[in-house]
Write a protein that holds these residues in place. Structure first.
Motif, PDB file in Angstrom:
ATOM      1  N   ASP A 108      29.901   5.806 -13.032  1.00 14.37           N
ATOM      2  CA  ASP A 108      29.263   6.686 -12.054  1.00 14.37           C
ATOM      3  C   ASP A 108      29.704   8.133 -12.263  1.00 14.37           C
ATOM      4  OD1 ASP A 108      27.950   4.600 -10.795  1.00 14.37           O
ATOM      5  OD2 ASP A 108      29.410   4.407  -9.168  1.00 14.37           O
ATOM      6  N   GLU A 109      28.947   9.054 -11.665  1.00 13.20           N
ATOM      7  CA  GLU A 109      29.314  10.466 -11.678  1.00 13.20           C
ATOM      8  C   GLU A 109      29.442  10.965 -10.238  1.00 13.20           C
ATOM      9  OE1 GLU A 109      27.146  11.679 -15.919  1.00 13.20           O
ATOM     10  OE2 GLU A 109      26.429  12.564 -14.031  1.00 13.20           O
ATOM     11  N   VAL A 110      30.409  11.855 -10.030  1.00 17.11           N
ATOM     12  CA  VAL A 110      30.649  12.432  -8.712  1.00 17.11           C
ATOM     13  C   VAL A 110      30.604  13.948  -8.821  1.00 17.11           C
ATOM     14  CG1 VAL A 110      32.286  12.673  -6.805  1.00 17.11           C
ATOM     15  CG2 VAL A 110      32.047  10.464  -7.971  1.00 17.11           C
ATOM     16  N   ILE A 111      29.742  14.574  -8.030  1.00 15.17           N
ATOM     17  CA  ILE A 111      29.602  16.026  -8.027  1.00 15.17           C
ATOM     18  C   ILE A 111      30.691  16.634  -7.152  1.00 15.17           C
ATOM     19  CG2 ILE A 111      28.060  17.982  -7.578  1.00 15.17           C
ATOM     20  CD1 ILE A 111      26.988  16.056  -9.703  1.00 15.17           C
ATOM     21  N   ILE A 112      31.493  17.518  -7.728  1.00 16.23           N
ATOM     22  CA  ILE A 112      32.566  18.211  -7.012  1.00 16.23           C
ATOM     23  C   ILE A 112      32.319  19.708  -7.123  1.00 16.23           C
ATOM     24  CG2 ILE A 112      35.055  18.645  -6.898  1.00 16.23           C
ATOM     25  CD1 ILE A 112      35.479  15.895  -8.202  1.00 16.23           C
ATOM     26  N   LEU A 113      32.307  20.401  -5.988  1.00 17.21           N
ATOM     27  CA  LEU A 113      31.990  21.828  -5.972  1.00 17.21           C
ATOM     28  C   LEU A 113      33.266  22.654  -6.055  1.00 17.21           C
ATOM     29  CD1 LEU A 113      29.234  21.771  -3.186  1.00 17.21           C
ATOM     30  CD2 LEU A 113      29.011  21.359  -5.648  1.00 17.21           C
ATOM     31  N   ASP A 114      33.374  23.441  -7.109  1.00 14.47           N
ATOM     32  CA  ASP A 114      34.559  24.277  -7.331  1.00 14.47           C
ATOM     33  C   ASP A 114      34.391  25.665  -6.725  1.00 14.47           C
ATOM     34  OD1 ASP A 114      35.931  22.341  -8.636  1.00 14.47           O
ATOM     35  OD2 ASP A 114      35.660  23.146 -10.648  1.00 14.47           O
ATOM     36  N   PRO A 115      35.460  26.262  -6.178  1.00 16.39           N
ATOM     37  CA  PRO A 115      36.834  25.765  -6.146  1.00 16.39           C
ATOM     38  C   PRO A 115      36.974  24.584  -5.189  1.00 16.39           C
ATOM     39  CG  PRO A 115      36.681  27.793  -4.887  1.00 16.39           C
ATOM     40  CD  PRO A 115      35.359  27.618  -5.547  1.00 16.39           C
ATOM     41  N   SER A 116      37.723  23.562  -5.618  1.00 16.19           N
ATOM     42  CA  SER A 116      37.806  22.331  -4.843  1.00 16.19           C
ATOM     43  C   SER A 116      39.248  21.909  -4.636  1.00 16.19           C
ATOM     44  CB  SER A 116      37.043  21.213  -5.542  1.00 16.19           C
ATOM     45  OG  SER A 116      37.569  20.983  -6.843  1.00 16.19           O
ATOM     46  N   TYR A 117      39.475  21.235  -3.531  1.00 16.26           N
ATOM     47  CA  TYR A 117      40.797  20.707  -3.209  1.00 16.26           C
ATOM     48  C   TYR A 117      41.181  19.667  -4.252  1.00 16.26           C
ATOM     49  CZ  TYR A 117      44.632  19.021  -0.280  1.00 16.26           C
ATOM     50  OH  TYR A 117      45.868  18.674   0.201  1.00 16.26           O
ATOM     51  N   ASP A 118      42.455  19.606  -4.599  1.00 15.51           N
ATOM     52  CA  ASP A 118      42.860  18.840  -5.775  1.00 15.51           C
ATOM     53  C   ASP A 118      42.885  17.324  -5.590  1.00 15.51           C
ATOM     54  OD1 ASP A 118      45.101  18.640  -4.195  1.00 15.51           O
ATOM     55  OD2 ASP A 118      46.500  19.489  -5.655  1.00 15.51           O
ATOM     56  N   ASN A 161      32.870  20.184   1.275  1.00  9.81           N
ATOM     57  CA  ASN A 161      34.049  20.517   2.074  1.00  9.81           C
ATOM     58  C   ASN A 161      33.662  21.660   2.997  1.00  9.81           C
ATOM     59  OD1 ASN A 161      37.318  21.971   1.310  1.00  9.81           O
ATOM     60  ND2 ASN A 161      36.640  20.839   3.087  1.00  9.81           N
ATOM     61  N   ASN A 162      33.584  21.361   4.295  1.00  6.56           N
ATOM     62  CA  ASN A 162      33.019  22.304   5.251  1.00  6.56           C
ATOM     63  C   ASN A 162      33.698  22.166   6.607  1.00  6.56           C
ATOM     64  OD1 ASN A 162      31.070  24.071   6.504  1.00  6.56           O
ATOM     65  ND2 ASN A 162      29.916  22.278   7.179  1.00  6.56           N
ATOM     66  N   PRO A 163      34.420  23.214   7.058  1.00  9.40           N
ATOM     67  CA  PRO A 163      34.759  24.484   6.427  1.00  9.40           C
ATOM     68  C   PRO A 163      35.566  24.290   5.142  1.00  9.40           C
ATOM     69  CG  PRO A 163      35.201  24.571   8.785  1.00  9.40           C
ATOM     70  CD  PRO A 163      34.960  23.138   8.447  1.00  9.40           C
ATOM     71  N   HIS A 164      35.428  25.270   4.262  1.00  6.70           N
ATOM     72  CA  HIS A 164      35.864  25.101   2.887  1.00  6.70           C
ATOM     73  C   HIS A 164      37.278  25.605   2.626  1.00  6.70           C
ATOM     74  CE1 HIS A 164      35.845  26.107  -1.521  1.00  6.70           C
ATOM     75  NE2 HIS A 164      35.325  24.898  -1.548  1.00  6.70           N
ATOM     76  N   ASN A 165      38.069  24.736   2.028  1.00 10.76           N
ATOM     77  CA  ASN A 165      39.395  25.095   1.519  1.00 10.76           C
ATOM     78  C   ASN A 165      39.281  25.220   0.002  1.00 10.76           C
ATOM     79  OD1 ASN A 165      42.142  25.309   0.923  1.00 10.76           O
ATOM     80  ND2 ASN A 165      42.565  23.156   1.245  1.00 10.76           N
ATOM     81  N   PRO A 166      39.581  26.378  -0.584  1.00 12.49           N
ATOM     82  CA  PRO A 166      40.463  27.423  -0.067  1.00 12.49           C
ATOM     83  C   PRO A 166      39.793  28.663   0.506  1.00 12.49           C
ATOM     84  CG  PRO A 166      40.189  27.725  -2.421  1.00 12.49           C
ATOM     85  CD  PRO A 166      39.369  26.518  -2.046  1.00 12.49           C
ATOM     86  N   THR A 167      38.457  28.729   0.548  1.00 11.38           N
ATOM     87  CA  THR A 167      37.798  30.023   0.756  1.00 11.38           C
ATOM     88  C   THR A 167      37.497  30.357   2.213  1.00 11.38           C
ATOM     89  OG1 THR A 167      35.533  29.167   0.599  1.00 11.38           O
ATOM     90  CG2 THR A 167      36.678  29.655  -1.472  1.00 11.38           C
ATOM     91  N   ILE A 341      43.912  30.963  -6.647  1.00 10.02           N
ATOM     92  CA  ILE A 341      42.620  30.297  -6.487  1.00 10.02           C
ATOM     93  C   ILE A 341      42.161  29.623  -7.775  1.00 10.02           C
ATOM     94  CG2 ILE A 341      40.178  30.644  -5.915  1.00 10.02           C
ATOM     95  CD1 ILE A 341      42.001  30.862  -3.515  1.00 10.02           C
ATOM     96  N   SER A 342      42.580  30.109  -8.930  1.00 10.76           N
ATOM     97  CA  SER A 342      42.117  29.528 -10.198  1.00 10.76           C
ATOM     98  C   SER A 342      42.468  28.055 -10.320  1.00 10.76           C
ATOM     99  CB  SER A 342      42.710  30.288 -11.392  1.00 10.76           C
ATOM    100  OG  SER A 342      44.105  30.059 -11.502  1.00 10.76           O
ATOM    101  N   THR A 343      43.522  27.628  -9.627  1.00  9.20           N
ATOM    102  CA  THR A 343      43.948  26.228  -9.738  1.00  9.20           C
ATOM    103  C   THR A 343      42.977  25.275  -9.046  1.00  9.20           C
ATOM    104  OG1 THR A 343      45.367  26.482  -7.781  1.00  9.20           O
ATOM    105  CG2 THR A 343      46.377  26.859  -9.929  1.00  9.20           C
ATOM    106  N   PHE A 344      42.020  25.806  -8.297  1.00  9.94           N
ATOM    107  CA  PHE A 344      41.013  24.977  -7.650  1.00  9.94           C
ATOM    108  C   PHE A 344      39.771  24.791  -8.531  1.00  9.94           C
ATOM    109  CE2 PHE A 344      43.575  26.673  -4.224  1.00  9.94           C
ATOM    110  CZ  PHE A 344      43.600  25.687  -3.248  1.00  9.94           C
ATOM    111  N   ILE A 354      43.920  35.188  -4.422  1.00  7.57           N
ATOM    112  CA  ILE A 354      44.965  34.273  -3.966  1.00  7.57           C
ATOM    113  C   ILE A 354      44.710  33.907  -2.507  1.00  7.57           C
ATOM    114  CG2 ILE A 354      46.665  35.150  -5.604  1.00  7.57           C
ATOM    115  CD1 ILE A 354      47.938  36.754  -3.349  1.00  7.57           C
ATOM    116  N   ARG A 355      45.362  32.825  -2.047  1.00  9.62           N
ATOM    117  CA  ARG A 355      45.137  32.324  -0.700  1.00  9.62           C
ATOM    118  C   ARG A 355      46.431  32.343   0.104  1.00  9.62           C
ATOM    119  NH1 ARG A 355      44.751  26.016   0.504  1.00  9.62           N
ATOM    120  NH2 ARG A 355      46.984  26.460   0.803  1.00  9.62           N
ATOM    121  N   PHE A 356      46.358  32.940   1.298  1.00 12.67           N
ATOM    122  CA  PHE A 356      47.467  32.904   2.245  1.00 12.67           C
ATOM    123  C   PHE A 356      47.115  31.956   3.390  1.00 12.67           C
ATOM    124  CE2 PHE A 356      48.060  37.422   0.726  1.00 12.67           C
ATOM    125  CZ  PHE A 356      49.293  37.219   0.115  1.00 12.67           C
ATOM    126  N   CYS A 357      48.106  31.258   3.910  1.00 15.09           N
ATOM    127  CA  CYS A 357      47.934  30.455   5.123  1.00 15.09           C
ATOM    128  C   CYS A 357      48.435  31.266   6.311  1.00 15.09           C
ATOM    129  CB  CYS A 357      48.712  29.144   5.010  1.00 15.09           C
ATOM    130  SG  CYS A 357      48.700  28.169   6.537  1.00 15.09           S
TER     131      CYS A 357
END
Length: 375
Positions: A108-118, A161-167, A341-344, A354-357
């Protein structure tokens, strides 16, 4: 031989470890550092002396499952059956893992939207399936034309992913219309909707997949009490899915964890009688606005934040370093930790972001901002 040869230590663990080593302010990993609601801690204190310390049923503590059904109805006007359409999980990550393992098969194939949680890709690979990574637009809106082109007869699932992490981006009505068009063209395609930040949106109201009639029979909903109630260490989440899908998810769940922490389930079931989830957005909007005000005179460029408790910023005016290097230097040289963010992205796309919490107490935000303004 490794089943996941290309996967190394999570960037969240790397940055938090560095933050501890250098005594840096940790705005990287997404967990709050302020006190839990006293009403919840009081409930836990009382429960410690009650008979709530043994296994709950595999699917969850029945009163909590009823409370989840009530929460879904009051929040989204959707009626679900607790016994057949709800599963309490050991955090949202476990819910995602169990769902993918149960429903995605070899080939099977799974569509993942980047940037995406790991946590999305690993269970796909462990299913001997193929993750198909599709980048969002540079403003983090979905490019539905590109997404549709990535779909095929092998596509089994698309993860949103909604709301979207990391954006911090949220989906619009038009996004759901475009998703509906794709689903009509690919009748075997399922949707996994990761909505762990569903109650944390700001100017625009969150639109949940729960509210979309065309999705309900083909959608697995993922939610998190840990995120909603500032109790990430409890690792309590839940899955809502139609019965025919939930039957398969439960099969995996029972051999993965069997049942989830009992006292936490009982505590949350009682807490839901007194807490108002509708106040979360206002609370975190205050945190967002305060953090933005604190760093607005810095050299960092603030990006839009519509939901979650993450703020993306550009450091393009500060450094030409790649974002991973910049984040490491941010810790070693300035004592503040962030996430690159590149790591997503599967291709490690680097846009100097970059992402701050900002789910931190005001003192922490003020101390971090003071350091950031000096850069």
């Amino acid at each position: 031989m490794s089943k996941l040869p290309h996967i190394t230590t999570s960037i969240f663990s790397v940055m938090s470890k560095m933050a501890a080593e250098y005594n840096a302010i940790n705005l990287s990993q997404g967990f709050p550092n302020f006190p839990v609601d006293e009403r919840l801690t009081e409930i836990v204190s009382k429960l410690a002396f009650e008979n709530v310390h043994q296994y709950t049923p595999m699917t969850g503590y029945p009163p909590l499952m009823n409370q989840i059904a009530k929460l879904v109805q009051t929040s989204y006007n959707r009626i679900i059956e607790p016994e057949t359409e709800v599963l309490v999980t050991a955090g949202a990550t476990q819910g995602i893992f169990a769902s993918i393992q149960a429903l995605v098969k070899s080939g099977d194939e799974v569509i993942i939207l980047d940037p995406s949680y790991d946590c999305y890709e690993a269970p796909v690979l462990l299913s001997n399936a193929k993750p198909v990574r599709v980048a969002l637009n540079d403003d983090y809106t979905p490019n539905w034309e590109t997404i549709e082109k990535a779909c095929s007869s092998k596509s089994k699932m698309i993860i949103i992913n909604n709301p979207h992490n990391p954006t911090g981006k949220i989906l619009t009505e038009n996004d759901f219309l475009q998703l509906e068009k794709i689903l009509s063209k690919f009748p075997n395609l399922l949707v996994l909707s990761d909505e762990v930040y569903e109650f944390i949106t700001f100017e625009e109201k969150h639109i949940s997949a729960h509210t979309k009639e065309f999705l309900l029979n083909r959608c697995i909903m993922i939610s998190s009490f840990g995120k909603s109630f500032h109790i990430t260490g409890w690792k309590i989440g839940y899955v809502v899915a139609p019965e025919y899908l939930m039957k398969e998810i439960k099969k995996v769940h029972q051999f993965l964890v069997f049942s989830v922490n009992s006292i936490s389930q009982v505590a949350i079931s009682q807490y839901l009688d007194v807490v108002d989830v509708n106040l979360l957005g206002k609370f975190y909007q205050g945190k967002r606005d305060y953090f933005q005000k604190l760093i607005q005179n810095s050299r960092f460029e603030l990006k839009p934040c519509e939901g979650t408790y993450f703020q993306v910023v550009s450091y393009a005016n500060i450094s030409k370093n790649d974002d991973v290097t910049f984040c490491k230097k941010l810790i070693t040289d300035h004592s503040v930790a962030a996430i690159p963010i590149s790591t997503f992205y599967s291709d490690h796309k680097d846009q100097k972001l970059i992402r701050f919490c900002f789910a931190k107490d005001n003192h922490t935000l003020e101390s971090a901002a003071e350091k950031l303004r000096k850069i």
